[in-house]
Design an enzyme around this catalytic site. Structure first.
Site, short mmCIF file in Angstrom:
data_model
loop_
_atom_site.label_atom_id
_atom_site.label_comp_id
_atom_site.label_asym_id
_atom_site.label_seq_id
_atom_site.Cartn_x
_atom_site.Cartn_y
_atom_site.Cartn_z
N SER A 32 -59.67 -38.33 -1.04
CA SER A 32 -58.47 -38.93 -1.64
C SER A 32 -58.69 -39.24 -3.12
CB SER A 32 -58.08 -40.21 -0.89
OG SER A 32 -57.63 -39.87 0.41
N SER A 175 -47.35 -42.23 3.33
CA SER A 175 -47.50 -42.88 2.02
C SER A 175 -47.61 -41.85 0.91
CB SER A 175 -48.76 -43.75 2.02
OG SER A 175 -49.91 -42.93 2.16
N SER A 203 -50.50 -46.60 5.49
CA SER A 203 -51.62 -46.27 4.57
C SER A 203 -51.48 -46.95 3.22
CB SER A 203 -51.72 -44.74 4.38
OG SER A 203 -51.65 -44.06 5.60
N GLU A 322 -56.00 -42.98 9.30
CA GLU A 322 -56.97 -41.88 9.39
C GLU A 322 -58.26 -42.30 10.09
OE1 GLU A 322 -57.47 -40.49 5.36
OE2 GLU A 322 -58.83 -42.11 4.84
N ARG A 394 -61.00 -34.89 11.88
CA ARG A 394 -61.26 -36.21 12.48
C ARG A 394 -61.28 -36.16 14.02
NH1 ARG A 394 -61.68 -38.75 7.68
NH2 ARG A 394 -60.03 -38.30 6.18
O1 LIG Z 1 -53.04 -40.37 -0.16
C1 LIG Z 1 -54.02 -40.02 0.51
O2 LIG Z 1 -55.07 -39.58 -0.02
C2 LIG Z 1 -53.95 -40.13 1.96
C3 LIG Z 1 -52.98 -40.91 2.54
C4 LIG Z 1 -52.84 -41.06 4.00
O3 LIG Z 1 -51.74 -40.25 4.40
P1 LIG Z 1 -50.52 -40.81 5.30
O4 LIG Z 1 -49.87 -41.91 4.57
O5 LIG Z 1 -49.67 -39.61 5.48
O6 LIG Z 1 -51.16 -41.29 6.59
C5 LIG Z 1 -54.10 -40.64 4.73
O7 LIG Z 1 -53.89 -40.60 6.11
C6 LIG Z 1 -54.59 -39.30 4.23
O8 LIG Z 1 -55.76 -38.92 4.89
C7 LIG Z 1 -54.94 -39.38 2.76
C1 LIG Z 2 -54.36 -37.28 7.28
C2 LIG Z 2 -55.40 -36.71 6.65
O1 LIG Z 2 -55.34 -35.75 5.69
P1 LIG Z 2 -54.22 -35.21 4.72
O2 LIG Z 2 -54.68 -35.54 3.34
O3 LIG Z 2 -54.17 -33.74 4.96
O4 LIG Z 2 -52.90 -35.89 5.06
C3 LIG Z 2 -56.78 -37.11 6.99
O5 LIG Z 2 -57.71 -36.67 6.27
O6 LIG Z 2 -57.00 -37.86 7.96
#
Ligand SMILES: O=C(O)C1=C[C@@H](OP(=O)(O)O)[C@@H](O)[C@H](O)C1
Ligand SMILES: C=C(OP(=O)(O)O)C(=O)O
Length: 432
Positions: A32, A175, A203, A322, A394
């Site tokens: 991220s 998010s 998130s 996550e 995961r």
């Molecule tokens: O902004 C990001 O880097 C992420 C936000 C989250 O997404 P969601 O809000 O769709 O769960 C998370 O689950 C994902 O792995 C990474």
């Molecule tokens: C939800 C995930 O990834 P993505 O960034 O593809 O949404 C994750 O890594 O758990």
């Protein structure tokens, strides 16, 4: 080249721990943080350096997407250098492969709208089912020309600039819809004023990460914490300063390693755990103790020690969805019941994680029930078997945690972990 995981690869027998595992591990960088850093570098006012960048499928897809927009990304070493093409540059190619990376599919289109030309987006077969339509509608409201949708594939017809302004959307599915608009917002003529209306945004730490990183680039952001207005984020138009930054280890990918200590009654050190961070994985320091584990942040890193008896927990994981697969794996091993709630949105992740976890943990003997927004698990004797991963890194993490204490767990396509952690299986099997 960026490859999808090989679905024909042989199943991987998860290594079994004969007793408590005592191990230390240093983890690769955060997905991220890396993908935000790369994207912000692409809209910055000069060359940026991303030190200790994660090199994985998702981050290579982000680098390739930036190149497709005409930016120069030198990813040869550990420290990646991004030289932005400048506003209004023509795209070098007309296609962006999103793979299965939510951060690429959501974060890149708002920036592609700044190019002068058409940019197509597509991805893995499952990516065509992951939610994006709400974000595409929001971009249309902000003045972006788009063809296609409401899911992949679609085309962004870049016009060199975007009017921007106020937009109202329902970001309860991800998010990343809000993060995407904020990350590009400073480059839009009027900035962005994003209002969420609907069930809670999941998130939230990832939104705090977005806001913090924008501010580090000198961008003026008003968020609920500073304005006191819930569900509203404003980004003022202005330059995004180039930056030299280092990436923290991926704390969500720490989950299976720390869970190993909890599951085996052992001790695992994850090195270089940051003292302060916006990463949701830091919440493992609150979650694991609820299951009886000890957690201590030392100068070396985070040390988790397993309990004599792993207990179940009742927890809302909306902020940290996550982490659900690994937490669910631990719950399947616990001596008392668990309820995992607040994560309806993870049905839209790499796979429908609620159904996938119920199916695969159930296949190993777990007493598990799907809720609309999570899972209920009750103690039951587990046995070996094949654990399907559905191209979800995961799910593989969940499988190896159970497999560490239940002999005979065969993990389908463990290489799918390359989405965020190439070489995961080698690191895991080298732990004990
Ligand atoms: O902004 C990001 O880097 C992420 C936000 C989250 O997404 P969601 O809000 O769709 O769960 C998370 O689950 C994902 O792995 C990474
Ligand atoms: C939800 C995930 O990834 P993505 O960034 O593809 O949404 C994750 O890594 O758990």
């Amino acid at each position: 080249m960026v490859h999808a995981a090989d679905p024909s690869a042989a199943d991987w027998p998860a290594p079994v721990a004969e007793g408590p595992v005592d191990a230390a591990v240093r983890l690769p960088g955060s997905k991220s943080l890396t993908n935000r850093a790369l994207l912000l570098a692409g809209v910055a006012d000069g060359p940026s350096v991303v030190r200790r960048a994660l090199r994985s499928r998702d981050t290579e897809l982000m680098a390739a997407a930036l190149r497709a927009l005409g930016h120069d990304v030198d990813s040869a070493g550990d420290d990646w250098v991004v030289r932005p093409a400048g506003a209004g540059a023509a795209p070098a190619r007309d296609a962006v492969d999103c793979g299965l990376a939510g951060t690429v599919m959501r974060f890149v289109p708002p920036v592609a709208a700044l190019a002068s030309g058409r940019v197509g987006f597509d991805g893995d077969p499952h990516m065509r089912t992951r939610p994006i339509g709400t974000l595409l509608d929001a971009l249309r409201d902000l003045g972006v020309a788009l063809e296609g949708g409401p899911t992949l594939p679609f085309v962004v017809a870049g016009r060199g600039s975007v009017p921007g302004g106020r937009v109202v959307l329902d970001a309860s599915a991800s998010s990343q819809f809000v993060s995407a608009l904020l990350l590009a917002g400073a480059t839009y003529d009027a900035g962005v004023d994003v209002v969420h209306e609907g069930p809670p945004v999941p998130s939230l730490p990832h939104l705090e990460m977005t806001v913090a990183m924008l501010r580090e680039h000198g961008v003026d952001v008003a968020d609920p914490a500073t304005s006191g207005e819930p569900d509203r984020w404003r980004v003022a138009p202005g330059p995004v300063r180039a930056l030299d930054r280092a990436i923290e280890p991926d704390l969500s990918n720490a989950a299976p390693f720390l869970a190993l200590a909890a599951a085996t009654g052992g001790r695992v050190l994850v090195r270089d755990w940051p003292r302060t961070t916006t990463q949701p994985g830091d919440r493992l320091r609150e979650i694991l103790p609820l299951m009886g584990a000890g957690c201590e942040l030392t100068d070396e890193g985070l040390v988790v020690t397993g309990p004599d008896e792993l207990v179940g927990l009742d927890v809302d994981l909306r902020d940290v969805g996550e982490l659900t697969p690994v937490v669910a794996a631990l719950c399947a091993l616990a001596s008392s019941p668990s309820v995992l709630r607040g994560v309806a949105h993870i049905r839209g992740h790499e796979t429908d994680r609620i159904t996938a976890l119920a199916t695969e943990l159930g296949g190993l003997g777990a007493d598990v029930t799907e809720r609309e927004d999570g899972l209920e698990l009750r103690p039951a004797p587990l046995h070996g078997g094949r654990f399907r991963t559905y191209a979800d890194h995961r799910m593989a993490h969940a499988a190896v945690v159970v497999g560490a204490v239940v002999p005979g767990v065969e993990v389908e396509d463990v290489a799918t972990t390359a989405k965020t952690f190439p070489g995961f299986a080698d690191v895991w099997s080298g732990l004990w």
